[in-house]
Design a protein around this motif. Structure first.
Motif, PDB file in Angstrom:
ATOM      1  N   SER A  12      39.673  56.800  28.158  1.00  0.00           N
ATOM      2  CA  SER A  12      39.106  55.592  27.541  1.00  0.00           C
ATOM      3  C   SER A  12      40.145  54.473  27.382  1.00  0.00           C
ATOM      4  CB  SER A  12      38.553  55.952  26.160  1.00  0.00           C
ATOM      5  OG  SER A  12      38.480  54.801  25.341  1.00  0.00           O
ATOM      6  N   LYS A  50      31.608  56.525  18.694  1.00  0.00           N
ATOM      7  CA  LYS A  50      32.508  56.226  19.822  1.00  0.00           C
ATOM      8  C   LYS A  50      33.937  56.552  19.446  1.00  0.00           C
ATOM      9  CE  LYS A  50      29.731  52.427  21.596  1.00  0.00           C
ATOM     10  NZ  LYS A  50      29.798  51.908  22.936  1.00  0.00           N
ATOM     11  N   VAL A  51      34.774  56.747  20.445  1.00  0.00           N
ATOM     12  CA  VAL A  51      36.211  56.839  20.225  1.00  0.00           C
ATOM     13  C   VAL A  51      36.854  55.565  20.784  1.00  0.00           C
ATOM     14  CG1 VAL A  51      36.534  59.321  20.068  1.00  0.00           C
ATOM     15  CG2 VAL A  51      36.354  58.280  22.334  1.00  0.00           C
ATOM     16  N   ASP A  63      36.862  52.157  15.879  1.00  0.00           N
ATOM     17  CA  ASP A  63      36.900  50.902  16.647  1.00  0.00           C
ATOM     18  C   ASP A  63      38.353  50.427  16.791  1.00  0.00           C
ATOM     19  OD1 ASP A  63      34.799  48.477  17.544  1.00  0.00           O
ATOM     20  OD2 ASP A  63      36.856  47.859  17.158  1.00  0.00           O
ATOM     21  N   SER A  64      38.740  50.221  18.061  1.00  0.00           N
ATOM     22  CA  SER A  64      40.146  49.895  18.345  1.00  0.00           C
ATOM     23  C   SER A  64      40.609  48.611  17.644  1.00  0.00           C
ATOM     24  CB  SER A  64      40.367  49.779  19.856  1.00  0.00           C
ATOM     25  OG  SER A  64      39.619  48.713  20.381  1.00  0.00           O
ATOM     26  N   GLU A 144      25.791  57.744  31.594  1.00  0.00           N
ATOM     27  CA  GLU A 144      26.159  56.907  30.443  1.00  0.00           C
ATOM     28  C   GLU A 144      26.661  55.524  30.910  1.00  0.00           C
ATOM     29  OE1 GLU A 144      26.598  57.881  27.106  1.00  0.00           O
ATOM     30  OE2 GLU A 144      27.857  56.203  26.433  1.00  0.00           O
TER      31      GLU A 144
HETATM   32  N1  LIG Z   1      34.460  48.476  20.570  1.00  0.00           N
HETATM   33  C1  LIG Z   1      34.881  49.852  20.637  1.00  0.00           C
HETATM   34  C2  LIG Z   1      34.481  50.443  21.990  1.00  0.00           C
HETATM   35  C3  LIG Z   1      34.775  51.931  22.079  1.00  0.00           C
HETATM   36  C4  LIG Z   1      34.051  52.578  23.244  1.00  0.00           C
HETATM   37  O1  LIG Z   1      33.199  51.980  23.918  1.00  0.00           O
HETATM   38  N2  LIG Z   1      34.401  53.833  23.460  1.00  0.00           N
HETATM   39  C5  LIG Z   1      33.742  54.610  24.490  1.00  0.00           C
HETATM   40  C6  LIG Z   1      34.797  55.304  25.346  1.00  0.00           C
HETATM   41  S1  LIG Z   1      35.591  54.142  26.426  1.00  0.00           S
HETATM   42  C7  LIG Z   1      32.893  55.680  23.846  1.00  0.00           C
HETATM   43  O2  LIG Z   1      33.319  56.322  22.915  1.00  0.00           O
HETATM   44  N3  LIG Z   1      31.685  55.892  24.364  1.00  0.00           N
HETATM   45  C8  LIG Z   1      30.819  56.924  23.867  1.00  0.00           C
HETATM   46  C9  LIG Z   1      29.431  56.417  23.632  1.00  0.00           C
HETATM   47  O3  LIG Z   1      29.189  55.216  23.742  1.00  0.00           O
HETATM   48  O4  LIG Z   1      28.579  57.260  23.350  1.00  0.00           O
HETATM   49  C10 LIG Z   1      36.400  49.931  20.402  1.00  0.00           C
HETATM   50  O5  LIG Z   1      37.081  48.927  20.606  1.00  0.00           O
HETATM   51  O6  LIG Z   1      36.873  50.981  19.955  1.00  0.00           O
END
Ligand SMILES: N[C@@H](CCC(=O)N[C@@H](CS)C(=O)NCC(=O)O)C(=O)O
Length: 228
Positions: A12, A50-51, A63-64, A144
């Motif tokens: 990610s 999300k990670v 959230d980053s 996804e």
């Molecule tokens: N805005 C979030 C975006 C995080 C994100 O999109 N993470 C993705 C991995 S790249 C995720 O966990 N996706 C799992 C999902 O959406 O179910 C951040 O900055 O942390």
């Protein structure tokens, strides 16, 4: 064990962004990886599902961008991520948001539509897991990411048009870096880290675009300064 636990997917770009921030600030951390079918546990980590997610002192932050701000406030004696000057700070945050919310989808598009890049992403996402999980991981990731791209819009565009737009973005970054060592101000900021985290995922999975990115001399120099 370190004070900070980073829950992450190795592949990610947002988790890479947080890793880069922690390294830049010299903060030690441990990671928990959700490779292979362990990815099914990611939705349980927070309401958003999300990670990246970090745990620190009994708090969980998701959230980053929120994590970046939290680390800046919690570790004031480490190198700054955000410029002191309010105008430069606003610019750095705009770059960050652009990288996270626009550039990210190009990275995803280039991964999903290039079989070699996809295979490399699946390989990285399966490290440490039994081989039989790979096809499941591939199916899940493809479904996804294709859904994300469809609703965002890039997924419905011709690939030649998406690639042209991506190259235009690279040209804009190259233009800025031809005038200044860093994207905002005179030192590395959250802007550089957020953009490099997205480009870094393209660089490590797509042979074609790795070359296109690193053939731009100012981007190549700037990227190398951040990654060593
Ligand atoms: N805005 C979030 C975006 C995080 C994100 O999109 N993470 C993705 C991995 S790249 C995720 O966990 N996706 C799992 C999902 O959406 O179910 C951040 O900055 O942390």
């Amino acid at each position: 064990m370190s004070d900070i636990i980073l829950h992450q997917w190795e592949i990610s770009p947002f988790c890479q962004k947080v890793s880069r921030i922690l390294k830049f600030k010299g903060i030690s951390y441990d990671t928990v990886n959700y490779n292979g079918i362990l990815g099914a546990k990611v939705p349980l980590l927070s309401k958003v599902g999300k990670v990246p997610v970090i745990d620190h002192n009994g708090q969980r932050i998701q959230d980053s961008t929120r994590i970046a701000r939290y680390l800046e406030e919690t570790y004031p004696n480490t190198p700054r991520l955000y410029p002191e000057d309010p105008n430069q700070k606003a610019l750095a945050e705009l770059w960050e948001d652009w990288a996270d919310e626009a550039l990210y989808f190009y990275e995803v598009y280039l991964r999903v539509n290039d079989p070699e890049a996809l295979d490399e992403a699946i390989r990285i996402s399966s490290i440490g897991r039994p081989a039989y999980e790979k096809p499941m991981v591939k199916g899940f990731i493809l479904a996804e990411l294709k859904t994300q791209l469809f609703f965002q819009g890039l997924g419905r565009m011709k690939s030649e048009n998406v690639e042209t737009e991506f190259r235009r973005h690279l040209d804009r970054i190259e233009q800025v870096l031809s005038q200044s060592e860093w994207l905002v101000g005179d030192s590395l900021t959250i802007a550089d880290i957020a953009v490099a985290a997205q480009l870094g995922e393209v660089i490590r999975t797509s042979k074609k675009f790795r070359k296109e990115i690193l053939d731009r001399p100012f981007i190549a120099l700037w990227y190398k300064k951040q990654t060593g």
